[in-house]
Enzyme design. Structure first.
Site, mmCIF file in Angstrom:
data_model
loop_
_atom_site.group_PDB
_atom_site.id
_atom_site.type_symbol
_atom_site.label_atom_id
_atom_site.label_comp_id
_atom_site.label_asym_id
_atom_site.label_seq_id
_atom_site.Cartn_x
_atom_site.Cartn_y
_atom_site.Cartn_z
ATOM 1 N N PRO A 77 4.549 4.757 3.041
ATOM 2 C CA PRO A 77 4.332 5.657 4.178
ATOM 3 C C PRO A 77 3.992 4.857 5.434
ATOM 4 C CG PRO A 77 2.409 5.637 2.743
ATOM 5 C CD PRO A 77 3.481 4.834 2.049
ATOM 6 N N SER A 106 4.736 9.793 5.682
ATOM 7 C CA SER A 106 3.333 9.680 6.089
ATOM 8 C C SER A 106 2.802 11.010 6.608
ATOM 9 C CB SER A 106 3.235 8.625 7.202
ATOM 10 O OG SER A 106 2.039 8.754 7.916
ATOM 11 N N TYR A 129 -3.765 11.596 4.009
ATOM 12 C CA TYR A 129 -5.032 10.929 4.319
ATOM 13 C C TYR A 129 -6.192 11.857 3.982
ATOM 14 C CZ TYR A 129 -3.271 6.917 7.009
ATOM 15 O OH TYR A 129 -2.686 5.739 7.387
ATOM 16 N N THR A 155 -4.059 8.287 0.285
ATOM 17 C CA THR A 155 -4.533 7.025 0.856
ATOM 18 C C THR A 155 -6.044 7.080 1.075
ATOM 19 O OG1 THR A 155 -2.404 6.688 1.917
ATOM 20 C CG2 THR A 155 -4.259 5.433 2.803
ATOM 21 N N LYS A 251 -3.820 5.312 -3.165
ATOM 22 C CA LYS A 251 -3.351 4.134 -2.403
ATOM 23 C C LYS A 251 -4.509 3.453 -1.680
ATOM 24 C CE LYS A 251 0.037 2.852 1.179
ATOM 25 N NZ LYS A 251 -0.671 2.605 2.429
ATOM 26 N N HIS A 275 -3.443 -2.048 2.955
ATOM 27 C CA HIS A 275 -2.869 -1.350 4.108
ATOM 28 C C HIS A 275 -2.101 -2.338 4.997
ATOM 29 C CE1 HIS A 275 -3.516 2.864 5.663
ATOM 30 N NE2 HIS A 275 -2.830 2.376 6.675
ATOM 31 N N ARG A 330 6.408 -2.988 6.455
ATOM 32 C CA ARG A 330 7.050 -3.543 7.656
ATOM 33 C C ARG A 330 8.488 -3.964 7.411
ATOM 34 N NH1 ARG A 330 1.833 -5.373 7.535
ATOM 35 N NH2 ARG A 330 0.514 -4.921 9.335
HETATM 36 C C1 LIG Z 1 3.074 0.630 11.451
HETATM 37 C C2 LIG Z 1 2.426 1.003 10.150
HETATM 38 C C3 LIG Z 1 1.976 2.291 9.957
HETATM 39 C C4 LIG Z 1 1.392 2.648 8.739
HETATM 40 N N1 LIG Z 1 1.019 3.946 8.531
HETATM 41 C C5 LIG Z 1 0.538 4.319 7.322
HETATM 42 C C6 LIG Z 1 0.256 5.677 7.050
HETATM 43 O O1 LIG Z 1 0.484 6.559 7.877
HETATM 44 N N2 LIG Z 1 -0.254 5.975 5.835
HETATM 45 C C7 LIG Z 1 -0.501 5.024 4.875
HETATM 46 O O2 LIG Z 1 -0.973 5.339 3.793
HETATM 47 N N3 LIG Z 1 -0.234 3.715 5.118
HETATM 48 C C8 LIG Z 1 0.292 3.347 6.302
HETATM 49 N N4 LIG Z 1 0.623 2.048 6.524
HETATM 50 C C9 LIG Z 1 0.475 1.061 5.435
HETATM 51 C C10 LIG Z 1 1.749 0.977 4.595
HETATM 52 O O3 LIG Z 1 1.919 2.143 3.821
HETATM 53 C C11 LIG Z 1 1.704 -0.200 3.625
HETATM 54 O O4 LIG Z 1 0.524 -0.152 2.861
HETATM 55 C C12 LIG Z 1 1.776 -1.555 4.344
HETATM 56 O O5 LIG Z 1 2.697 -1.506 5.413
HETATM 57 C C13 LIG Z 1 2.176 -2.634 3.367
HETATM 58 O O6 LIG Z 1 2.158 -3.894 3.966
HETATM 59 P P1 LIG Z 1 3.480 -4.611 4.538
HETATM 60 O O7 LIG Z 1 3.778 -3.938 5.839
HETATM 61 O O8 LIG Z 1 3.020 -6.018 4.716
HETATM 62 O O9 LIG Z 1 4.574 -4.437 3.551
HETATM 63 C C14 LIG Z 1 1.217 1.667 7.723
HETATM 64 C C15 LIG Z 1 1.683 0.380 7.939
HETATM 65 C C16 LIG Z 1 2.298 0.026 9.120
HETATM 66 C C17 LIG Z 1 2.830 -1.366 9.298
#
Ligand SMILES: Cc1cc2nc3c(=O)[nH]c(=O)nc-3n(C[C@H](O)[C@H](O)[C@H](O)COP(=O)(O)O)c2cc1C
Length: 379
Positions: A77, A106, A129, A155, A251, A275, A330
């Site tokens: 997400p 998300s 959330y 999460t 999560k 995260h 990412r």
């Molecule tokens: C721009 C961005 C927004 C994110 N928004 C959420 C979110 O809305 N809900 C959530 O549970 N995790 C969120 N995350 C965390 C991601 O779900 C995930 O755990 C994380 O991107 C994993 O790391 P990586 O980007 O190095 O692969 C977000 C991550 C990024 C980069």
């Protein structure tokens, strides 16, 4: 230097996006130590090379919560994905579904549940959330159920917002943020036309639907900030367990004791995650946290992992460390920003190819054969 598709997509995303968006995606908490360790610790994991084992037939498919997956990878997400490409959540979800893997929407997506779920031919996962406004949580769960979402990703590592200083520098937040964002959009005309203009509405679709009025980007930090709930405990999750009859995945687990608590609670799975280094800087990378968690709970619930995964080789490393499935954050966001849904499809194809090479050269014919035995032990 080409290191991986996601490295190239990251560079392309940086060229295309207004800086406030690129840095919102790329940045992490405080000095970004954990963000860097997520990637570095994973690339430090060494695998045993094995040869001459007739690896002509590989099976990358797996099953999770009764759902078939073409490979043990899903999309994590990511809030505001619809700001990175026109109706970005729909484009990413379609690419994931076409590949035969799950997409997780998300809570704070641009496109609402009702726009994304019907656009794909497999059940979507939905991320929620913990928020003070329990009315919103209940409403979102009801809508996710009605839209046929299969798995709930809950999460729990955001009871307070992480301090992401890049956002203040880049214009995502801080003084004159709205003006700065407008100026940045003007100097990135391709994005301004394709996403800024043609990708509207830019509100937080799930929240607007509940509040009955648009919730714009400017409200995003304010609404979330006012709604984080640091009082949350396992007990508060029980009503959700009762309310949601599908699989529920927690999560943001980084400690074996919390993983044990998730088993006691009755979770169907956990996501080992920090995260993406966006919450508490200085906590363990997922790659370092995972083996002890796998020792504590493997087999009692499903172990998913994210944070730092950029390549198919990284996927194999995470599975060897104890994960059943991984999620990309990412990596897919950069590809989406650079080249839309086609970019995500291409990235997923490359991840599959990289997994195949890693499996052939480690002697693992199936996902079940990717075990800690593939890892080089301390000498
Ligand atoms: C721009 C961005 C927004 C994110 N928004 C959420 C979110 O809305 N809900 C959530 O549970 N995790 C969120 N995350 C965390 C991601 O779900 C995930 O755990 C994380 O991107 C994993 O790391 P990586 O980007 O190095 O692969 C977000 C991550 C990024 C980069």
């Amino acid at each position: 230097m080409i290191i991986s598709a996601s490295t190239d997509y990251r560079a392309a995303a940086q060229r295309k996006l207004p800086p406030f968006l690129f840095h919102y995606a790329d940045g992490g908490a405080y000095a970004e130590h954990t963000l860097r360790r997520n990637v570095a610790d994973l690339s430090d994991i060494e695998l045993r090379q094995r040869v001459l084992k007739n690896m002509s037939e590989l099976d990358l498919s797996t099953e999770l919560f009764g759902e078939k997956m073409s490979m043990p990878v899903g999309l994590a997400p990511v809030g505001l994905t619809g700001m990175f490409a026109r109706r970005g959540e729909v484009q990413a979800a379609k690419a994931a579904a076409a590949k035969g893997i799950p997409f997780t929407l998300s809570t704070v997506s641009v496109c609402p549940i009702e726009e994304v779920a019907p656009a794909i031919d497999r059940p979507m996962w939905f991320q929620l959330y913990v928020l003070k406004d329990r009315g919103f949580m209940k409403n979102a769960l009801e809508r996710a159920k009605a839209a046929g979402c299969s798995t709930l990703v809950f999460t729990v590592d955001m009871p307070v917002p992480g301090a992401r200083y890049r956002d203040a520098h880049s214009g995502m937040s801080g003084p004159n943020a709205t003006l700065r964002r407008m100026l940045q959009a003007m100097t990135h005309p391709q994005w301004a036309w394709d996403v800024g203009l043609m990708g509207k509405p830019h509100d937080l679709g799930n929240i607007s639907a509940y509040r009955g009025n648009p919730t714009g980007l400017a409200d995003y930090i304010g609404w979330l900030g006012a709604n984080f709930d640091p009082s949350i405990s396992w007990k508060d999750l029980e009503w959700i367990r009762d309310f949601w009859d599908g699989p529920m995945v927690i999560k943001g687990i980084l400690d074996p004791e919390d993983a044990r608590d998730a088993v006691t609670f009755g979770a169907d799975g956990i996501i080992v995650s920090n995260h993406g280094g966006r919450q508490l800087d200085g906590v363990l990378s997922s790659a370092r946290a995972l083996p002890a968690i796998a020792d504590a709970v493997k087999g009692e619930l499903k172990i998913l992992a994210d944070s730092g995964i950029r390549t198919g080789l990284d996927v194999v490393r995470m599975l060897a460390l104890g994960a059943d499935t991984v999620l990309l954050g990412r990596a897919f966001l950069y590809a989406l920003a650079a080249a839309g849904g086609a970019g995500v499809s291409n990235l997923l194809d490359l991840i599959e190819k990289e997994m195949r090479v890693a499996m052939v050269l480690t002697g693992a014919k199936s996902i079940a054969e990717i075990t800690p035995d593939l890892l080089v032990k301390e000498r």
